[in-house]
Motif scaffolding. Sequence first.
Motif, PDB file in Angstrom:
ATOM      1  N   ARG A 339     -13.316   5.450  10.682  1.00 38.77           N
ATOM      2  CA  ARG A 339     -13.338   5.802   9.262  1.00 38.77           C
ATOM      3  C   ARG A 339     -12.638   7.134   9.016  1.00 38.77           C
ATOM      4  NH1 ARG A 339     -18.680   3.430   9.252  1.00 38.77           N
ATOM      5  NH2 ARG A 339     -19.580   5.450   9.727  1.00 38.77           N
ATOM      6  N   ALA A 340     -12.885   8.107   9.894  1.00 42.04           N
ATOM      7  CA  ALA A 340     -12.244   9.408   9.726  1.00 42.04           C
ATOM      8  C   ALA A 340     -10.730   9.296   9.867  1.00 42.04           C
ATOM      9  CB  ALA A 340     -12.797  10.394  10.759  1.00 42.04           C
ATOM     10  N   PHE A 341     -10.271   8.491  10.818  1.00 45.43           N
ATOM     11  CA  PHE A 341      -8.836   8.301  11.041  1.00 45.43           C
ATOM     12  C   PHE A 341      -8.191   7.682   9.797  1.00 45.43           C
ATOM     13  CE2 PHE A 341      -5.544   5.283  12.628  1.00 45.43           C
ATOM     14  CZ  PHE A 341      -4.595   6.227  13.008  1.00 45.43           C
ATOM     15  N   ILE A 342      -8.811   6.639   9.243  1.00 41.47           N
ATOM     16  CA  ILE A 342      -8.258   5.986   8.051  1.00 41.47           C
ATOM     17  C   ILE A 342      -8.322   6.928   6.854  1.00 41.47           C
ATOM     18  CG2 ILE A 342      -8.479   4.024   6.489  1.00 41.47           C
ATOM     19  CD1 ILE A 342      -9.660   2.420   8.760  1.00 41.47           C
ATOM     20  N   ALA A 343      -9.397   7.729   6.767  1.00 41.65           N
ATOM     21  CA  ALA A 343      -9.514   8.677   5.659  1.00 41.65           C
ATOM     22  C   ALA A 343      -8.364   9.669   5.677  1.00 41.65           C
ATOM     23  CB  ALA A 343     -10.856   9.406   5.730  1.00 41.65           C
ATOM     24  N   ASP A 344      -8.009  10.174   6.857  1.00 43.12           N
ATOM     25  CA  ASP A 344      -6.884  11.103   6.973  1.00 43.12           C
ATOM     26  C   ASP A 344      -5.600  10.475   6.445  1.00 43.12           C
ATOM     27  OD1 ASP A 344      -8.478  13.014   8.055  1.00 43.12           O
ATOM     28  OD2 ASP A 344      -7.749  12.816  10.098  1.00 43.12           O
ATOM     29  N   LEU A 345      -5.336   9.256   6.894  1.00 37.75           N
ATOM     30  CA  LEU A 345      -4.104   8.583   6.485  1.00 37.75           C
ATOM     31  C   LEU A 345      -4.099   8.307   4.982  1.00 37.75           C
ATOM     32  CD1 LEU A 345      -3.659   6.019   9.403  1.00 37.75           C
ATOM     33  CD2 LEU A 345      -2.344   8.108   9.004  1.00 37.75           C
ATOM     34  N   THR A 346      -5.260   7.936   4.447  1.00 41.50           N
ATOM     35  CA  THR A 346      -5.348   7.629   3.018  1.00 41.50           C
ATOM     36  C   THR A 346      -5.009   8.849   2.174  1.00 41.50           C
ATOM     37  OG1 THR A 346      -7.058   5.977   3.463  1.00 41.50           O
ATOM     38  CG2 THR A 346      -6.862   6.751   1.206  1.00 41.50           C
ATOM     39  N   VAL A 347      -5.585   9.978   2.542  1.00 40.97           N
ATOM     40  CA  VAL A 347      -5.312  11.209   1.798  1.00 40.97           C
ATOM     41  C   VAL A 347      -3.828  11.584   1.890  1.00 40.97           C
ATOM     42  CG1 VAL A 347      -5.772  13.687   1.711  1.00 40.97           C
ATOM     43  CG2 VAL A 347      -7.653  12.072   1.999  1.00 40.97           C
ATOM     44  N   GLU A 348      -3.238  11.412   3.079  1.00 42.07           N
ATOM     45  CA  GLU A 348      -1.832  11.787   3.259  1.00 42.07           C
ATOM     46  C   GLU A 348      -0.905  10.856   2.476  1.00 42.07           C
ATOM     47  OE1 GLU A 348       1.418  13.976   4.581  1.00 42.07           O
ATOM     48  OE2 GLU A 348      -0.729  14.385   4.421  1.00 42.07           O
ATOM     49  N   VAL A 349      -1.202   9.555   2.470  1.00 44.74           N
ATOM     50  CA  VAL A 349      -0.392   8.625   1.682  1.00 44.74           C
ATOM     51  C   VAL A 349      -0.506   8.953   0.200  1.00 44.74           C
ATOM     52  CG1 VAL A 349      -0.178   6.205   0.963  1.00 44.74           C
ATOM     53  CG2 VAL A 349      -0.451   6.761   3.378  1.00 44.74           C
ATOM     54  N   ASN A 350      -1.698   9.262  -0.235  1.00 44.08           N
ATOM     55  CA  ASN A 350      -1.902   9.634  -1.640  1.00 44.08           C
ATOM     56  C   ASN A 350      -1.135  10.907  -1.983  1.00 44.08           C
ATOM     57  OD1 ASN A 350      -3.652   8.874  -4.086  1.00 44.08           O
ATOM     58  ND2 ASN A 350      -4.044  11.067  -3.878  1.00 44.08           N
ATOM     59  N   ARG A 351      -1.119  11.864  -1.045  1.00 45.17           N
ATOM     60  CA  ARG A 351      -0.420  13.126  -1.297  1.00 45.17           C
ATOM     61  C   ARG A 351       1.092  12.941  -1.305  1.00 45.17           C
ATOM     62  NH1 ARG A 351       2.329  16.918   1.132  1.00 45.17           N
ATOM     63  NH2 ARG A 351       2.300  15.819   3.138  1.00 45.17           N
ATOM     64  N   ARG A 352       1.604  12.153  -0.366  1.00 49.37           N
ATOM     65  CA  ARG A 352       3.052  11.986  -0.243  1.00 49.37           C
ATOM     66  C   ARG A 352       3.655  11.106  -1.318  1.00 49.37           C
ATOM     67  NH1 ARG A 352       5.461  11.420   5.816  1.00 49.37           N
ATOM     68  NH2 ARG A 352       4.222  13.019   6.881  1.00 49.37           N
ATOM     69  N   TYR A 353       2.981  10.016  -1.612  1.00 50.17           N
ATOM     70  CA  TYR A 353       3.606   8.994  -2.440  1.00 50.17           C
ATOM     71  C   TYR A 353       2.862   8.729  -3.737  1.00 50.17           C
ATOM     72  CZ  TYR A 353       5.286   8.192   2.299  1.00 50.17           C
ATOM     73  OH  TYR A 353       5.794   8.361   3.561  1.00 50.17           O
TER      74      TYR A 353
END
Length: 509
Positions: A339-353
């Motif tokens: 869950r923590a790994f996916i949370a990191d990616l989710t926040v980064e995708v939201n920030r980038r795109y």
Amino acid sequence: MYKVFLVDDEPLVLEGLRLLVDWKARGFEVCGEARDGEDAFAAILDCRPDLVVTDIRMPVMDGIELIRQARMRADCPAKFILLSGYGEFEYVQSVMRHEAADYLLKPIDTFEFDRVLAKLRIELERERAEEQDAALERKEAAAAALALLVRGEDDPELRRRASAMLGMEEDTDVCVVLAEKGNGNAGTAFVLEEEEAAGRVRLFDDGSGGIGAVIVGKPERFASVLSDLHSRLANQTGDDVWLFVSRWGQGPERLKALHREAAHLRDNRPFAGIEIAQGILMAPQCPSSALYRVPIPDPEAGARLFRLIEAGDADGMAAALDEALERMRANGAGPSVIRAFIADLTVEVNRRYGPFEQPGDLPGPRSVGSSQAAGVRELRARLCRYGRLAAERFDRRRSAVAEAIRIVQEQFRKPLKLQDVAAALGAQPAYLGQLFKKATGETFHQFVHTYRVESAKTLLRRTEMKIAEVARTVGYGDAEDFVRHFKERTGMTPSAYRNPPGRRGWPNR
């Protein structure tokens, strides 16, 4: 079709009843016959007819005693028609009010027999419908009681009554099983009859279109019970099915916690349990902390996902994410790490795109606690949804930039302004300028000058046009302006480009 049993000590009467009456047309079928009451009673208990047509006078056991014996058995609810002669009429009347449904005088009148059969068929249909309704009500009441216990109803009296209805004591072994179609689609509800075999399966509505079951009483062959349940659900839906099985507990008080455990398996599949058979995931019998070590996530996983997003490959991004999660699971990652790994990616995708959601709506980078309520599958689905939106956004951006480049290629000889191109594409100039710079590495105006210079280089090498004429042809009204941009991009003047040292060419004009 209702079953009818014939009883008479006269063979000719039995044959007449069997052959002269069109039983099928009247909704009945003959399931057996006997020549005395004693043989008839044993056969009736075996074949369980809906209707018995019996003579009143027979050896060993007469028709009246046959009816009385049958009425003493709860498993013999058949209706009876008595056949009698005129001399027995008063005797028949004295007992049939409580024992028989109707009577017929011999010799039998066909029309009267039809009337009696039609009346009894209506009664049987009404009783069958009432019985089905009552059975459905009992089943629904049991399912509601079970759902009440699984939810953890606070009212002790309700819990006690529900437990009594289901036959659960404080020391009754119970476990909870949740079923779901393999594609995660809970829209198709399962239908399954309850079992009373080894390990009773009590069904309840899981509230999401799926089915829940409580297995009451630990069976010796628990794996076989689960395998059979899985097979029948899969055959019913024609699709893959997953079962999520909690540990065993005792008593109705444990059902709420066991249901939470099965739901945890379902929401964090396949990271929270052990796959004991194809499509059957079971909670570990030891604390989960003893099963998992914390692996280091693949540092390249995020980079691969972002490259696929920017290539417009949302499906490839989802497949790459699943591969990364599977590698983590194989290395022993538990649900909290995933869950923590996916949370990191989710926040980064939201920030980038993005933004696709407000920051407060996101699980939070490395914040396991903020994403505990969501399971791995839910978080994965959100990340894939963001990836698809980002890929679509990149497709639109690429299309806008490609269209702007096409306009430059077609109209570079004319004065070109970013505002005019943006208006033609229905885009904001500033936004189009940002996209253009990110895609080409140059601003729009720099790109226009570069394209004009490249076009001028072809003219300088292949034609005898004068420098000023070349400048006008590629879109410069001022030859000095052309020379300046040419020199900035090539490091030499147009004349030097046309006639480099050691090369014979056209004279400068």
